[in-house]
Design an enzyme around this catalytic site. Structure first.
Site, PDB file in Angstrom:
ATOM      1  N   HIS A   1      -5.591 -33.308  17.537  1.00  0.00           N
ATOM      2  CA  HIS A   1      -4.487 -34.140  18.034  1.00  0.00           C
ATOM      3  C   HIS A   1      -3.346 -33.292  18.577  1.00  0.00           C
ATOM      4  O   HIS A   1      -2.212 -33.763  18.694  1.00  0.00           O
ATOM      5  CB  HIS A   1      -4.004 -35.066  16.917  1.00  0.00           C
TER       6      HIS A   1
ATOM      7  N   LYS B   1       0.840  -1.200   0.000  1.00  0.00           N
ATOM      8  CA  LYS B   1       0.000   0.000   0.000  1.00  0.00           C
ATOM      9  C   LYS B   1       0.877   1.253   0.000  1.00  0.00           C
ATOM     10  O   LYS B   1       0.687   2.158  -0.784  1.00  0.00           O
ATOM     11  CB  LYS B   1      -0.920  -0.037   1.224  1.00  0.00           C
TER      12      LYS B   1
ATOM     13  N   GLY C   1      -4.847  -1.629   5.082  1.00  0.00           N
ATOM     14  CA  GLY C   1      -4.037  -2.756   4.616  1.00  0.00           C
ATOM     15  C   GLY C   1      -4.717  -4.097   4.839  1.00  0.00           C
ATOM     16  O   GLY C   1      -4.803  -4.937   3.945  1.00  0.00           O
ATOM     17  N   ARG C   2      -5.235  -4.311   6.050  1.00  0.00           N
ATOM     18  CA  ARG C   2      -5.830  -5.623   6.359  1.00  0.00           C
ATOM     19  C   ARG C   2      -7.227  -5.779   5.770  1.00  0.00           C
ATOM     20  O   ARG C   2      -7.852  -6.820   5.911  1.00  0.00           O
ATOM     21  CB  ARG C   2      -5.832  -5.850   7.873  1.00  0.00           C
TER      22      ARG C   2
ATOM     23  N   GLU D   1      10.474  -4.635   4.528  1.00  0.00           N
ATOM     24  CA  GLU D   1      10.554  -6.057   4.144  1.00  0.00           C
ATOM     25  C   GLU D   1      10.243  -6.224   2.650  1.00  0.00           C
ATOM     26  O   GLU D   1      10.946  -6.932   1.925  1.00  0.00           O
ATOM     27  CB  GLU D   1       9.558  -6.903   4.957  1.00  0.00           C
TER      28      GLU D   1
ATOM     29  N   GLU E   1      -4.877  -6.726  14.662  1.00  0.00           N
ATOM     30  CA  GLU E   1      -4.350  -5.396  14.309  1.00  0.00           C
ATOM     31  C   GLU E   1      -5.472  -4.355  14.416  1.00  0.00           C
ATOM     32  O   GLU E   1      -5.218  -3.181  14.665  1.00  0.00           O
ATOM     33  CB  GLU E   1      -3.749  -5.414  12.890  1.00  0.00           C
TER      34      GLU E   1
ATOM     35  N   LYS F   1       9.326  -1.011  14.114  1.00  0.00           N
ATOM     36  CA  LYS F   1       9.902  -0.663  12.809  1.00  0.00           C
ATOM     37  C   LYS F   1      11.012   0.374  12.978  1.00  0.00           C
ATOM     38  O   LYS F   1      12.097   0.254  12.408  1.00  0.00           O
ATOM     39  CB  LYS F   1       8.829  -0.026  11.905  1.00  0.00           C
TER      40      LYS F   1
HETATM   41  O1  LIG Z   1       1.048  -2.715   2.244  1.00  0.00           O
HETATM   42  P1  LIG Z   1       2.153  -2.123   3.038  1.00  0.00           P
HETATM   43  O2  LIG Z   1       2.129  -0.624   3.019  1.00  0.00           O
HETATM   44  O3  LIG Z   1       3.494  -2.641   2.555  1.00  0.00           O
HETATM   45  O4  LIG Z   1       1.977  -2.536   4.541  1.00  0.00           O
HETATM   46  C1  LIG Z   1       1.982  -3.880   4.937  1.00  0.00           C
HETATM   47  C2  LIG Z   1       1.394  -4.056   6.301  1.00  0.00           C
HETATM   48  O5  LIG Z   1       2.102  -3.294   7.250  1.00  0.00           O
HETATM   49  C3  LIG Z   1       1.193  -2.738   8.193  1.00  0.00           C
HETATM   50  O6  LIG Z   1       1.064  -1.386   7.930  1.00  0.00           O
HETATM   51  C4  LIG Z   1       1.679  -2.881   9.587  1.00  0.00           C
HETATM   52  O7  LIG Z   1       1.999  -4.189   9.905  1.00  0.00           O
HETATM   53  C5  LIG Z   1      -0.119  -3.455   7.918  1.00  0.00           C
HETATM   54  O8  LIG Z   1      -1.223  -2.775   8.355  1.00  0.00           O
HETATM   55  C6  LIG Z   1      -0.038  -3.618   6.453  1.00  0.00           C
HETATM   56  O9  LIG Z   1      -0.969  -4.552   5.994  1.00  0.00           O
END
Ligand SMILES: O=P(O)(O)OC[C@H]1O[C@](O)(CO)[C@@H](O)[C@@H]1O
Length: 551
Positions: free
Chosen positions: A390, A211, A273-274, A217, A359, A514
């Site tokens: 199990h 987003k 995002g979620r 990452e 979240e 972060k």
């Molecule tokens: O889509 P982005 O901006 O890379 O963010 C990834 C994720 O990181 C967060 O902002 C925090 O973990 C989430 O809400 C989001 O889904």
């Protein structure tokens, strides 16, 4: 209502009434509740779309449900719901509208943000995604060397990974089995390594999903993927256009990364995002299952959106599920909620729900910034049955904790199961039904004794029962049913956030880690002094450097 005029949730008459009712009910026994009300098993059920929802095995009476609905009315859950659907900026800490429901609105719907109808833009992106997905699926879209795309690697994390990765598993039987689709999220290089090691770069498309397009990452993995591709292909930057597309709200950063914005699929800041999986973030899934199936899934979401928006409180399923969670979390001290899908294809469903729920509702200040004095979101966990049976079901059956559970199952096995395996479905579902029965009604000491069990073993073989479960049963697991299930949980989470008076749409709690990671990295790589690093972490960093042979 302003902050000062709103009565504290736990001091409202509705809350107090629920607390009193909880005391009166005491340890209400499900055996008794069923004995008192012979129609309970069929009466305590609701239907939404294809989902049959049985809530009879809950520690509730008609009065409990009435009081819970009164709490929802007092906290104006439906008022906030309407504000959300209207496009009001109910994500107050970020000043944003919350309009994932617009992502699945039909073409002729009107949903306005700041006076502008967003639905045409949503459908323009969906059309662009469909055109691209078809070109990849048909082989018309080729890689830099002219070869057909056979592999899709989605790189994203959190909401830009969990949704499509989960849905790809769920809808495997609807996918083009000739396409390899993989999901890379972890900044641990092992994730990308395992995803690409057996792929031919000439036939590989990377879908970079972020987003913000700033998530460390994702950008790190995307950069490594680009290096891998260009090195393996012995090609220059010009190869990127045919092998990289972006899903993002941030055109500038996409372009800085070197992806042509013509190959970017857009979404908007009013999509959390979620809550973004049915936006452009679903592109990898759309490539896998095709645009028509994707559309069916969106229609499933929309069906439940409409139900949530219009159904009266008595038959509103997301409202009911949200209220049951409040009942256990706030009035029974339940700390967690387990989701147990009896479908192997739903193996990543709970991981997806963890972000959605935890979240969203893992908050300890209210919308006005005041500490909350009541429990908020539960720990969400679970894996598919029967594997859990199990492993950890022992604790659910005989442990000391109350763990409300959702059981999700299907009457039909997936359509393309090998014929020899179809018969196993009844055994799977026999476990599904047996478990909710055992959890609810247990086995009394007398029943154990009647089996001739030696007296010293009776306490060990007794099941006290009374463990509450919701059963969600549908005919089969289709794209539409998946959309319905997700929307159901999205709105359940909404209901709880509304009652607890928290902002379910921000996620400030992920920021600190972060920021610190950025500060700590030079200490690992260069041995740099990091001002303010505590003694324990300093020692751990030193140990790490020693173990890595760094001076
Ligand atoms: O889509 P982005 O901006 O890379 O963010 C990834 C994720 O990181 C967060 O902002 C925090 O973990 C989430 O809400 C989001 O889904």
């Amino acid at each position: 209502m302003n902050a000062d005029s709103r009565t504290r949730l736990d001091q409202t008459p509705e809350w107090t009434a629920l607390a009193g009712h909880r005391e009166e009910l005491g340890e209400a026994q499900l055996r008794e509740l069923f004995a008192r009300n012979p129609g309970r098993g069929t009466g305590y059920t609701l239907q939404v779309g294809d989902l049959h929802v049985d809530y009879s095995k809950h520690l509730v009476t008609d009065e409990t449900l009435r009081l819970l609905r009164a709490l929802a009315a007092a906290t104006d859950v439906f008022g906030l719901r309407d504000a959300m659907f209207r496009g009001e900026k109910i994500n107050t800490t970020e000043g944003r509208a919350v309009l994932h429901t617009a992502l699945r609105a039909p073409r002729d719907a009107v949903v306005e943000v700041d006076g502008e109808n967003v639905v045409p833009a949503v459908h323009a992106v969906l059309d662009k995604m469909a055109g691209f997905a078809e070109r990849v699926r048909s082989g018309e879209w080729t890689g830099h060397t002219g070869r057909r795309i056979k592999n899709v690697v989605n790189i994203g994390i959190g909401g830009s990974d969990l949704g499509p990765a989960m849905a790809y598993e769920v809808l495997r039987s609807f996918t083009d089995r000739d396409l390899t689709v993989r999901f890379v999220s972890n900044v641990d290089g092992a994730d990308l390594h395992e995803a690409v090691r057996d792929l031919d770069p000439a036939e590989t498309l990377f879908v970079i999903a972020s987003k913000t397009f700033t998530t460390i990452e994702t950008i790190t993995n995307a950069t490594s993927a680009r290096n891998w591709l260009l090195t393996e292909l012995k090609a220059g930057q010009e190869a990127v256009a045919k092998h990289f597309v972006a899903l993002s709200t941030n055109a500038e950063k996409v372009s800085d990364f070197g992806i042509d914005t013509a190959n970017m699929f857009e979404f908007w800041d009013w999509v959390g995002g979620r809550y973004s999986f049915d936006s452009a973030i679903g592109l990898s899934l759309m490539i896998a299952i095709g645009p028509d199936r994707f559309r069916e899934m969106l229609d499933g979401f929309h069906l439940v959106d409409e139900h949530f928006r219009t159904a009266p409180a008595e038959s509103n399923v997301p409202l009911l599920l949200g209220l049951l969670g409040v009942w256990y979390g706030n009035f029974h001290d339940a700390q967690s909620h387990v989701v147990l899908p009896y479908s192997h294809y739903l193996s990543k469903f709970t991981a997806y729900l963890q972000q959605l729920d935890m979240e969203s509702n893992g908050k300890s200040v209210d919308r006005d910034g005041r500490p909350v004095e009541w429990e908020t979101g539960p720990v969400v966990w679970g894996t598919p049955g029967t594997n859990g049976q199990h492993a950890y079901y022992q604790l659910i059956h005989q442990g000391t904790k109350l763990i409300p559970a959702d059981f999700i199952g299907f009457a039909e096995p997936v359509a393309d199961l090998l014929p020899g395996l179809v018969a196993q479905h009844d055994l799977l579902m026999a476990n599904f039904f047996a478990q909710t029965q055992a959890l609810a009604f247990g086995k009394t000491p007398d029943e154990v004794r009647a089996e001739g069990v030696p007296e010293e073993l009776v306490p060990h073989k007794t099941f006290k029962g009374n463990h509450p479960t919701t059963t969600i049963l549908a005919r089969e697991l289709t794209p539409s049913v998946l959309g319905q299930l997700i929307a159901l949980y999205e709105h359940k989470v909404f209901v709880q956030g509304a009652i607890w008076n928290i902002d379910s749409f921000d996620q400030w709690g992920v920021e600190l880690g972060k920021v610190l990671a950025k500060r700590v990295e030079p200490a690992l790589t260069e041995g740099a002094d990091v001002p303010g690093l505590d003694e324990s972490t300093t020692a751990l960093v030193a140990k790490y450097r020693e173990l890595r042979g760094r001076k």
